[in-house]
Design a protein around this motif. Structure first.
Motif, PDB file in Angstrom:
ATOM      1  N   GLN A  94      20.137  -1.161 -13.877  1.00  0.00           N
ATOM      2  CA  GLN A  94      19.440  -0.249 -13.645  1.00  0.00           C
ATOM      3  C   GLN A  94      18.231  -0.374 -14.649  1.00  0.00           C
ATOM      4  N   ASP A  95      18.467  -0.520 -15.848  1.00  0.00           N
ATOM      5  CA  ASP A  95      17.597  -0.830 -16.925  1.00  0.00           C
ATOM      6  C   ASP A  95      16.642  -1.505 -16.723  1.00  0.00           C
ATOM      7  N   ARG A  96      17.078  -2.819 -16.269  1.00  0.00           N
ATOM      8  CA  ARG A  96      16.134  -3.990 -15.882  1.00  0.00           C
ATOM      9  C   ARG A  96      14.983  -3.451 -14.663  1.00  0.00           C
ATOM     10  N   LEU A  97      15.657  -2.752 -13.804  1.00  0.00           N
ATOM     11  CA  LEU A  97      14.812  -2.298 -12.459  1.00  0.00           C
ATOM     12  C   LEU A  97      13.875  -1.273 -12.893  1.00  0.00           C
ATOM     13  N   ALA A  98      14.179  -0.271 -13.876  1.00  0.00           N
ATOM     14  CA  ALA A  98      13.355   0.618 -14.327  1.00  0.00           C
ATOM     15  C   ALA A  98      12.092  -0.004 -15.298  1.00  0.00           C
ATOM     16  N   THR A  99      12.558  -0.769 -16.017  1.00  0.00           N
ATOM     17  CA  THR A  99      11.752  -1.603 -16.893  1.00  0.00           C
ATOM     18  C   THR A  99      10.803  -2.554 -16.272  1.00  0.00           C
ATOM     19  N   GLY A 100      11.126  -2.963 -15.227  1.00  0.00           N
ATOM     20  CA  GLY A 100      10.345  -3.885 -14.424  1.00  0.00           C
ATOM     21  C   GLY A 100       9.423  -3.115 -13.570  1.00  0.00           C
ATOM     22  N   PHE A 101       9.889  -1.876 -13.172  1.00  0.00           N
ATOM     23  CA  PHE A 101       9.000  -0.903 -12.376  1.00  0.00           C
ATOM     24  C   PHE A 101       7.926  -0.509 -13.371  1.00  0.00           C
ATOM     25  N   SER A 102       8.312  -0.325 -14.540  1.00  0.00           N
ATOM     26  CA  SER A 102       6.952   0.110 -15.533  1.00  0.00           C
ATOM     27  C   SER A 102       6.312  -0.983 -15.679  1.00  0.00           C
ATOM     28  N   VAL A 103       6.706  -2.069 -16.009  1.00  0.00           N
ATOM     29  CA  VAL A 103       5.542  -3.043 -16.355  1.00  0.00           C
ATOM     30  C   VAL A 103       4.595  -3.436 -14.958  1.00  0.00           C
ATOM     31  N   VAL A 104       5.315  -3.327 -13.784  1.00  0.00           N
ATOM     32  CA  VAL A 104       4.437  -3.499 -12.662  1.00  0.00           C
ATOM     33  C   VAL A 104       3.526  -2.368 -12.414  1.00  0.00           C
ATOM     34  N   GLY A 105       3.887  -1.220 -12.677  1.00  0.00           N
ATOM     35  CA  GLY A 105       3.183  -0.119 -12.445  1.00  0.00           C
ATOM     36  C   GLY A 105       1.743   0.101 -13.375  1.00  0.00           C
ATOM     37  N   VAL A 106       2.158  -0.229 -14.646  1.00  0.00           N
ATOM     38  CA  VAL A 106       1.190  -0.249 -15.703  1.00  0.00           C
ATOM     39  C   VAL A 106       0.184  -1.363 -15.381  1.00  0.00           C
TER      40      VAL A 106
ATOM     41  N   PHE B 176      -0.616  -2.302 -12.465  1.00  0.00           N
ATOM     42  CA  PHE B 176      -1.482  -2.098 -11.141  1.00  0.00           C
ATOM     43  C   PHE B 176      -2.733  -1.191 -11.318  1.00  0.00           C
ATOM     44  N   PRO B 177      -4.080  -1.728 -10.923  1.00  0.00           N
ATOM     45  CA  PRO B 177      -4.997  -1.008 -11.082  1.00  0.00           C
ATOM     46  C   PRO B 177      -4.799   0.428  -9.959  1.00  0.00           C
ATOM     47  N   THR B 178      -5.470   1.562 -10.088  1.00  0.00           N
ATOM     48  CA  THR B 178      -5.263   2.401  -9.389  1.00  0.00           C
ATOM     49  C   THR B 178      -5.928   2.207  -7.900  1.00  0.00           C
ATOM     50  N   PHE B 179      -7.186   1.400  -7.945  1.00  0.00           N
ATOM     51  CA  PHE B 179      -7.725   1.509  -6.838  1.00  0.00           C
ATOM     52  C   PHE B 179      -7.099   0.401  -5.459  1.00  0.00           C
ATOM     53  N   PHE B 180      -6.288  -0.539  -6.518  1.00  0.00           N
ATOM     54  CA  PHE B 180      -5.502  -1.587  -5.587  1.00  0.00           C
ATOM     55  C   PHE B 180      -4.345  -0.855  -5.074  1.00  0.00           C
ATOM     56  N   LEU B 181      -3.608  -0.067  -5.879  1.00  0.00           N
ATOM     57  CA  LEU B 181      -2.386   0.535  -5.235  1.00  0.00           C
ATOM     58  C   LEU B 181      -2.569   1.766  -4.107  1.00  0.00           C
TER      59      LEU B 181
END
Lengths: 334, 320, 326
Positions: B134-146, B148-153
């Motif tokens: 769960q931790d790895r998933l959430a941390t992974g999510f936060s890395v990916v999220g940070v 990603f540029p807004t326009f791309f997403l």
């Protein structure tokens, strides 16, 4: 029945650098109402031992073995719920730093009440407040009616330690574990807190396990002393014997390095040479032998064979030296 | 009191900066091939012929009393609070802002609720299950999220949900009072875009905050008291860990109210951000001054609210 | 007696305004951290400053090293007022007065090797070439009992006691006249404390150093001090040679402080008459009127609230600030 019986306690922390052997083969008994001190320097395993009694050693990789029998029940094999029912009711704890030990977000009254409510689910709000008020008064907080609704930051360090003590005693614990309760306090306040602990013990009849690095504090309030070094108990004796006839070279060294108020100005102190060993790479044999002034006199035995605790005179000591030399440690020059 | 002084300074500064720009606002009023007389006449009508201090005075007065531009016959009146007159759109700036603000507020509010829920929720989960999947998933999510540029997403969301699958219609903003369902449908994608990107930061903040508090002495004492784990987590750990997060969230929210430039453009939402962007393109100075000031007002207000909130949440900073 | 003073404090005072002074508010409260402190340090001797937290001892130490500027009063080094020194003079001054801090770990740069850290003052003052600096650092390391071969190791590879040795070596790098040691052994284990105290005494006799030794504990001080000053809420309440202060203590606070120190002797513990002071040290913001100790003093009378006691010589070299000395 013995109140608390610790048998062959081993605590190891796994770290990336290797296993930290914090406690090794520690055994002791606590009888109802007695005061026992566990003395040692940093890294001696004294706090880890204390935390183990309530299973408070946290970390990713903690390995504990042995038995901690509280009135015959092994704390180490209890379920989480069973341990929780022991924490704060049968065995309560006082921490070193009262400035950080209280929850800054709640009033002290609420925190004391909470300590009671956890183990008395039926208690009403009014009862809890009454209990908080009484507790504050008992530990010498002036104006409890006003103070009960204040937050921890509005109290001085000494007052906060009184509150922590009040909280620990609210369920009349059988054992009070005090981990360096006065280390963070000023000398004059330290004296007040030691006196309070002694007084509270007399009132409640709790046994007290005092964890400290300060031999002075030990002499003030305890009956029995266990000296720990590098995770092992090296000496166990009555407080009088510990100071008058220490039976372990480490205890002797500690006593000699303590700067007693009676020694004259510019008199040479006798420190223990070297530094305590790393708990990851412990010396072979007796962990104290690299710093011990007597190790050479026994040939290679000290570096090859770890000494067990054995009876020496009326104390118990973990040292290979013959009895008569151990009993004469303070007399003869090193 | 302090906030008002700050706003005065901000407004004066903004005013000064935009007046110092090389473009001549009067020249922009009537297109490229304009006769100099018209420019001069417009300059006078809009008050750009006066010294800067006087312009600022008139502007401030307009905020409280409203303002009339030009002589009678060909005059325009902007009632109080007047934030100027847009010569590009021929409209009072205040009414422009009044029509775009609800859009931006809708975007900001929804995104805020979502990102707090996702960020704090995932962050808490990650902290409690530290080191596990769960931790790895959430941390992974936060890395990916940070990263990603807004326009791309944003564009990706439109591709997936609108163009490929057709689950959602192309966002067309509708007022909540007109049709709540359309309102919701139009905003759901922008909400998620903004929320996912901000949530990434909040996951990390929450996770680290909780892990830090877990090492606090008072939490250990809570355990030693025999507090059940759930109660410990909620009343001791979360309580302490969320205080700094709430205060930062307040400021982030205010920032968002100033207009989400990129998101509003991608999803074609007529909010403050889009208004600002258009004003930049057209060198519509009155709008730029006004939107900058509106954003500043939100930040100042949020600061004040956060201060009060902080005092309420943390007894240590309560005023004696 | 006063013939050879290396360091002298005259009417030193340091007030700090408290809290963030918000706009449009009255002047804020003032912490009277150090108030009217005067003493002299004889060359080659040790003056210990003892007191509990909040007594101003650390502020005093920083004033003496001129790490902060006094609100009033002066500090004289070899008779020269250093509180009025220009910034160039100040650089030279740093050579003569060095500080050893309580937590050596906090003041060693974790990214610098221990040798680099010890050599920092030499580099700043440019007293030696790079090559000579390295040789000098190795010499210093040997002097304080560190293995010179560990020059390139980093602070975290050393134990607390070794780091404090490094802190001392750094202080010695410029051959100072005076070392201000702020609780140099408080963070160390008992068995290590004695090692450091012995080291400091050895260095004093071999290099003729003068120490100002700041401590919260009267027992540590006894070995090393030639003069002891007891502070309470920013003021010196008693000062004298250790025998006078310890055996003929005249201020009730000194007496209480002495009796509060736990003694490592269970027999003594029972017999000793202990004076347990009530309450905590009051806030140094708006301290009590008259004698600042009166709120906790067992002997306080009306006069103590009205009139501030001055430091008065009781016997040669033993001064006490109390209306009713013991």
């Amino acid at each position: 029945m013995t109140l608390l019986s610790v048998r062959d306690l081993n605590v190891t922390f796994g770290t990336p650098e290797g296993d930290v052997r914090a406690v090794q083969g520690v055994s002791f008994d606590i009888e109802p109402g007695e005061t026992v001190a566990i003395v040692g320097e940093s890294g001696s395993g004294k706090s880890v031992t204390a935390n183990s009694l309530l299973r408070l050693n946290f970390g990713a990789d903690v390995r504990i073995s042995g038995e901690i029998l509280l009135e015959g029940r092994d704390v180490l094999t209890m379920t989480e719920d069973e341990v929780r029912s022991v924490r704060g009711s049968d065995m309560a704890m006082i921490f070193q730093d009262p400035l950080t030990a209280l929850n800054p977000f709640y009033t002290v009254g609420r925190q004391i009440g909470e300590a009671y409510a956890i183990h008395h689910p039926g208690a009403t709000k009014k009862e809890l407040r009454e209990i908080a008020l009484n507790s504050l008064e008992k530990v010498g907080i002036p104006e409890p009616l006003k103070r009960v609704d204040q937050y921890p930051h509005e109290f001085s360090g000494g007052m906060r330690q009184r509150i922590v003590i009040a909280m620990a005693l609210v369920n009349n614990p059988k054992i009070l574990i005090a981990d360096e309760p006065t280390t963070a306090l000023d000398v004059t306040v330290q004296a007040q807190i030691l006196e309070l602990i002694a007084e509270m013990q007399a009132q409640h009849g709790s046994a007290v396990i005092l964890i400290t690095h300060d031999l002075g504090v030990v002499a003030e309030i305890t009956e029995r002393v266990m000296v720990m070094y590098a995770g092992r108990v090296v000496e166990s004796a009555s407080v009088e014997n510990t100071f008058a006839v220490p039976t372990h070279p480490y205890t002797r060294g500690l006593l000699k390095s303590v700067k007693s108020l009676d020694t004259a100005r510019h008199e040479r102190l006798e420190p223990i040479p070297g530094t305590p060993p790393s708990l990851i790479k412990l010396p072979s044999g007796c962990p104290f032998h690299p710093r011990c002034a007597f190790a050479d006199s026994l040939g290679g035995r000290c570096s090859s064979e770890a000494p067990e605790l054995r009876i020496v005179g009326s104390s118990r000591s973990a040292c290979h030296l013959p009895d008569e030399r151990l009993l004469g440690l303070m007399g003869g020059a090193s | 009191m302090f906030a008002v002084v700050l706003l005065l300074i901000v407004s004066a500064f903004t005013f000064w900066i935009f007046s110092a720009l090389p473009s001549d606002p009067a020249a922009l009023t009537c297109g490229k091939n304009c006769r100099p007389e018209v420019i001069e006449a417009n300059r006078e009508r809009l008050g750009y012929d006066k010294p800067l201090v006087e312009q600022y005075g008139a502007y401030m007065k307009g905020i409280f009393a409203g303002r009339t531009y030009g002589e009678e016959g060909a005059s325009v009146h902007c009632p109080a609070p007047s934030l100027g007159y847009s010569y590009d759109r021929h409209e009072c700036v205040t009414s422009l802002i009044a029509s775009t603000l609800p859009v931006t507020a809708s975007i900001a509010l929804g995104a805020f609720v979502l990102w707090m829920a996702i960020g704090v929720g995932l962050g808490t989960l990650a902290a409690l299950k530290r080191g596990r999947w769960q931790d790895r998933l959430a941390t992974g999510f936060s890395v990916v999220g940070v990263s990603f540029p807004t326009f791309f997403l944003g564009l990706m969301f439109i591709m997936i949900f609108v163009i490929w699958t057709g689950i959602l219609p192309f966002p067309r903003y509708t007022g909540i009072t007109e049709n709540p369902v359309d309102w919701f449908m139009a905003l759901i994608l922008p909400w998620f875009v903004l929320a996912l990107i901000s949530a990434a930061t909040y996951v990390r903040m929450t996770r680290n905050g909780i892990l830090e508090v877990m090492n606090e002495e008072f939490v250990r004492l809570g355990i030693a008291k025999g507090l059940p784990r759930k109660r410990l987590i909620v009343t001791y750990v979360m309580r302490a860990a969320l205080v700094p997060i709430v205060t930062i969230a307040g400021l982030d929210f205010a920032f968002l109210l100033g207009g989400a430039l990129v998101t509003e453009s991608i999803f074609n939402l007529p909010g403050l951000g889009k208004l600002t962007l258009a004003a930049v393109v057209n060198s519509d100075l009155p709008i730029l001054v006004a939107t900058t000031m509106v954003a500043a007002v939100f930040i100042v207000i949020a600061n004040a609210v956060v201060d009060v909130l902080y005092g309420y949440l943390d007894p240590r900073v309560r005023v004696k | 007696m006063n013939t050879d003073l290396v360091l002298e404090a005259r009417g030193l005072r340091k007030y700090f305004p408290t809290g963030a002074s918000k706009m449009l508010q009255r002047p804020t409260d003032v912490v009277q951290a150090v108030d009217e402190v005067s003493f002299g340090l004889r060359r080659g001797t040790t003056l210990a400053i003892v007191g509990e937290s909040g007594c101003g001892k650390s502020t005093l130490g920083r004033l003496l090293a001129r790490l902060i500027e006094p609100t009033a009063g002066s500090v004289l080094l070899d008779g020269k007022d250093i509180t009025k020194a220009s910034s160039r003079e100040l650089l030279a001054l740093r050579r003569d007065i060095q500080v050893v801090f309580q937590d050596p770990y906090a003041c060693l740069n974790p990214r610098h090797s221990i040798g680099q850290s010890i050599g920092t003052p030499i580099r700043i003052q440019k007293t030696l070439s790079r090559a000579d600096e390295k040789a000098r650092v190795r010499e210093l390391m040997a002097l304080v009992g560190l293995n010179p071969e560990h020059y390139n190791r980093f602070p975290h590879e050393f134990s607390g006691g070794q780091r404090q040795r490094a802190g001392i070596a750094r202080a010695l790098a410029l051959q100072p006249k005076v070392i201000i040691a702020d609780e140099p052994v408080s963070a160390l284990d008992v068995s290590i404390q004695a090692q450091i105290l012995n080291l400091m005494e050895d260095l004093q006799s071999s290099m003729g150093l003068s120490y100002v030794f700041i401590a919260h504990d009267l027992s540590v001080v006894r070995h090393i001090a030639d003069q002891v000053a007891v502070m309470y809420l920013g003021k010196i309440v008693e000062i004298g040679d250790p025998t006078a202060v310890y055996e003929r203590s005249a201020h009730p606070y000194t007496k209480a402080l002495l009796s509060a120190v736990p003694v490592a002797d269970p027999k003594g513990a029972g017999e000793r008459k202990r004076i347990v002071l009530s309450g905590d040290v009051p806030s140094p913001v708006n301290p009590p009127s008259g004698c600042r100790f009166r709120t906790r003093c067992p002997k306080a009378e009306a006069r103590c609230a009205a009139e501030e006691p001055l430091l008065i010589e009781r016997e040669s070299g033993h001064q006490v600030a109390c209306h009713f000395p013991l």
